[in-house]
Design an enzyme around this catalytic site. Structure first.
Site, PDB file in Angstrom:
ATOM      1  CB  CYS A 181      -0.931  -0.008   1.214  1.00 23.28           C
ATOM      2  SG  CYS A 181      -2.004   1.433   1.259  1.00 23.28           S
ATOM      3  CB  CYS A 222      -0.853   2.621   3.996  1.00 18.70           C
ATOM      4  SG  CYS A 222      -2.255   1.906   3.176  1.00 18.70           S
ATOM      5  CG  ASP A 223       2.959   1.216   4.463  1.00 20.54           C
ATOM      6  OD1 ASP A 223       2.444   1.705   5.486  1.00 20.54           O
ATOM      7  OD2 ASP A 223       2.800   0.035   4.118  1.00 20.54           O
TER       8      ASP A 223
END
Ligand code: NAP
Length: 323
Positions: free
Chosen positions: A133, A136-137
């Site tokens: 992701c 997200c990261d």
């Protein structure tokens, strides 16, 4: 906990199904699942969902869909369904928290999960440099060198998002031609942070505490090499989340659920929508369209059942209300 309509999964398919079922006064329950919002909620920017000419963030699109479904009476449960019994109606679902939910109709929109590379080091270094992701990261890879694996829309879209942070992005693809849409290809080729490694597969993710690189093999020459990197983002497609229904719902050899073209499955009263049944289009908009169809089918199914039950109580045998 009993509901006329229970939706498993909260991506565009599930939330659209809930919206339509709620507007039919069926007070549906959505069981959000492992990834609330589904894959779209982990997507940085959505440029091809109609109605948003300037694009919309994936998470924002999810929040909007959820609010809209809630406004008409949808209820939500933060849980993961661990067991289903579809052998008789009402269907029985058991969640990870031990809650029992019964349903007159079920809409399965459990989506798909990122396909794993399946190579040594991938599992060990998950969340320690291996991520699925970018949204997200990505932030954790500021000024780092990162590898994206794959040549489809996800690889390029998410890879381009990562270029906001990383110093260098290396896209490793198993062929010398990309599958991604031309608009994304153009953006990637024009981006000075992006470099391609063609005809190559990742055979190992390297590192002890954190990712230090990947081992590559050239698919044409067989030549092996090591590419140093701080992160690895595999974007090599998705696998449908259907193991819960094994032995109950018909599925193909790759695990996609089968429907009759009208979202109906082999079990009357169980409907399917979204990535869990679609291995061709896999778009937020097609998933939403499926969700709408599934809810309408569920509404008609319930009406037909009620009609038949009413007539049975009156001692009559009747033709179905809806054919
Ligand atoms: P995809 O289109 O199936 O692409 C998967 C990529 O991974 C392909 O390039 C494939 O190579 C490669 N691959 C598959 N298995 C591999 C393996 N074992 N090792 C190495 N490489 C492997 O999947 P996706 O990119 O996740 O896209 C899924 C769907 O979402 C598509 O319909 C896509 O259009 C949609 N999507 C759209 C957008 C957008 O519109 N902006 C963004 C993201 C996703 P080959 O090319 O050689 O097969």
């Amino acid at each position: 906990m009993h509901h006329k309509v229970v939706v498993i999964g909260s991506g565009p398919a599930g939330l659209t199904a809930a919206l339509y079922a709620a507007r039919a006064s069926l007070e549906p329950l959505v069981i959000r699942g492992l990834q609330p919002g589904g894959l779209i909620a982990t997507t940085n920017e959505v440029e091809n969902y109609p109605g948003f000419p300037e694009s919309i963030g994936g998470f924002e699109l999810y929040e909007n869909m959820e609010k809209q479904a809630e406004r008409f009476g949808t209820q939500f449960l933060d849980a993961i369904v661990e067991k289903v019994n579809l052998s008789q109606r009402p269907f029985v679902l058991e969640t990870d928290a031990g809650e029992m939910v019964t349903a007159d109709t079920l809409i399965v929109s459990t989506g798909a999960s990122p396909r794993k590379l399946g190579v040594p080091g991938e599992e060990k270094l998950a969340n320690r440099g291996v991520s699925y992701c970018a949204t997200c990261d990505g932030f954790f890879f500021r000024d780092k060198r990162v590898v994206v694996v794959g040549g489809g829309n996800s690889a390029l879209d998410e890879g381009l998002f990562l270029t906001r942070y990383v110093s260098e992005l290396i896209i490793v693809h198993r062929r010398d031609e990309l599958r991604a849409d031309s608009v994304l290809q153009e953006r990637a080729f024009e981006n000075s942070k992006v470099r391609f490694v063609w005809d190559s597969v990742v055979t190992e993710v390297l590192g002890e505490e954190r990712v230090t690189g990947v081992r590559l093999q050239n698919a044409k020459t067989g030549e092996k090499s090591v590419l140093e990197a701080d992160g690895v983002f595999p974007y090599i497609g998705h696998v449908p989340n259907t193991s819960l229904f094994a032995g109950q719902l018909d599925m193909d050899e790759t695990g996609f659920l089968l429907s009759d073209g009208r979202t109906r499955t082999n079990i009357p009263g169980v409907f399917v929508a979204g990535d869990v049944v679609d291995h061709v289009y896999r778009q937020a908009i097609t998933a939403a369209g499926d969700g709408c169809k599934a809810a309408m089918e569920a509404t008609w199914f319930l009406a037909e059942q009620e009609h038949a039950e009413k007539k049975a109580r009156q001692g009559e045998s009747v033709a179905p209300a809806i054919s």
